[in-house]
Every structure is written in structure tokens, then in C-alpha cells.
Motif scaffolding. Structure first.
Motif, PDB file in Angstrom:
ATOM      1  N   THR A  66       0.961  -1.231   0.002  1.00  0.00           N
ATOM      2  CA  THR A  66      -0.112  -0.111  -0.059  1.00  0.00           C
ATOM      3  C   THR A  66       0.926   1.109   0.185  1.00  0.00           C
ATOM      4  OG1 THR A  66      -0.083  -0.103   2.434  1.00  0.00           O
ATOM      5  CG2 THR A  66      -1.849  -1.180   1.255  1.00  0.00           C
ATOM      6  N   ARG A  67       0.334   2.471  -0.122  1.00  0.00           N
ATOM      7  CA  ARG A  67       1.140   3.688  -0.291  1.00  0.00           C
ATOM      8  C   ARG A  67       0.265   4.906   0.320  1.00  0.00           C
ATOM      9  NH1 ARG A  67       3.728   5.476  -6.049  1.00  0.00           N
ATOM     10  NH2 ARG A  67       5.073   7.376  -5.303  1.00  0.00           N
ATOM     11  N   ASP A  68       1.147   5.493   0.940  1.00  0.00           N
ATOM     12  CA  ASP A  68       0.556   7.053   1.325  1.00  0.00           C
ATOM     13  C   ASP A  68       1.337   7.999   0.392  1.00  0.00           C
ATOM     14  OD1 ASP A  68      -0.259   9.126   2.420  1.00  0.00           O
ATOM     15  OD2 ASP A  68      -0.219   8.160   4.628  1.00  0.00           O
ATOM     16  N   LYS A  71       2.717  11.155   2.570  1.00  0.00           N
ATOM     17  CA  LYS A  71       3.627  10.876   3.331  1.00  0.00           C
ATOM     18  C   LYS A  71       4.930  10.343   2.622  1.00  0.00           C
ATOM     19  CE  LYS A  71       0.938  10.380   7.330  1.00  0.00           C
ATOM     20  NZ  LYS A  71       0.549   9.659   8.599  1.00  0.00           N
TER      21      LYS A  71
END
Length: 115
Positions: A66-68, A71
Motif C-alpha cells: 500500500t502507499r501513502d 507521506k
């Protein structure tokens, strides 16, 4: 200078779970995880781009990436770990959306799965 910092490695029992994180100091189009075990060549684990995610055959169904974006962080959730998952895990980033190369690499974090 582009910097990637991995964290979350450690020792875990067979069947257990572990979460790795990678924080970049720049926004990347593509971020990925690779791993390398002693005596073996580097292996693709997972990546995320702006539109899709991919997994290596050996980790499909067990790992989730997953990726933010806000941030500059990518997470690798590893479940049902096996001894063959033991390796140094490296984070990589690609800035150019039209290139498949990864310009930047982290120092790696060690994952050890005990049988």
C-alpha cells in the motif's frame, strides 16, 4: 539527494506477520520492494505506481503493498511468512513516470523467518 529509509525488519516465526515501511524524502511515481537472500539473486517482491500494483509470484496472496502519497511512504504487509522469505528487503523508487528503472534504493532491512 533522494533518500529512502526502510524500517520494520526483524525476526518472526513461520506463519507470522511483519510490516515493513519505506519513507522517501521526495514524491516518487513508482515505489517497490525487492529482496535478496544470501547466495541468491535479487528478487522482485511488489510495487505500486500511480495506477496499479504488482506482486512477485512467490508472495502473491500473502503480501500486500500500500502507499501513502501524502507521506511519501510505501508499506509492505507480509503475512503467513515462510523461511524462504528470509532476506534483506530493499525499497526502491522511480521518479520518471515514463521510465521503468528505479533511480533510488534504500539500505535495506533484514527479515528473518524462523522455522
Amino acid at each position: 539527494q533522494v533518500r529512502l529509509v526502510e524500517a520494520g525488519g526483524g525476526l518472526v516465526q513461520v506463519g507470522g506477520s511483519l510490516t515493513l515501511s519505506c519513507v522517501a524524502n521526495v514524491r516518487a511515481y513508482r515505489m517497490a520492494w525487492f529482496r535478496q537472500a544470501p547466495g541468491k539473486e535479487r528478487e522482485f517482491v511488489a510495487d505500486v505506481s500511480g495506477r496499479s500494483d504488482n506482486y512477485g509470484d512467490s508472495v502473491k496472496g500473502r503480501f500486500t503493498v500500500t502507499r501513502d502519497m501524502a507521506k511519501n511512504t510505501v508499506i509492505l504487509q507480509m503475512n503467513n511468512l515462510k523461511p524462504d522469505d528470509t532476506a534483506i528487503y530493499y525499497c526502491a523508487a522511480g521518479i520518471d513516470p515514463f521510465s521503468s528503472i528505479f533511480e533510488s534504493w534504500g539500505r535495506g532491512t533484514q527479515v528473518t523467518v524462523s522455522s
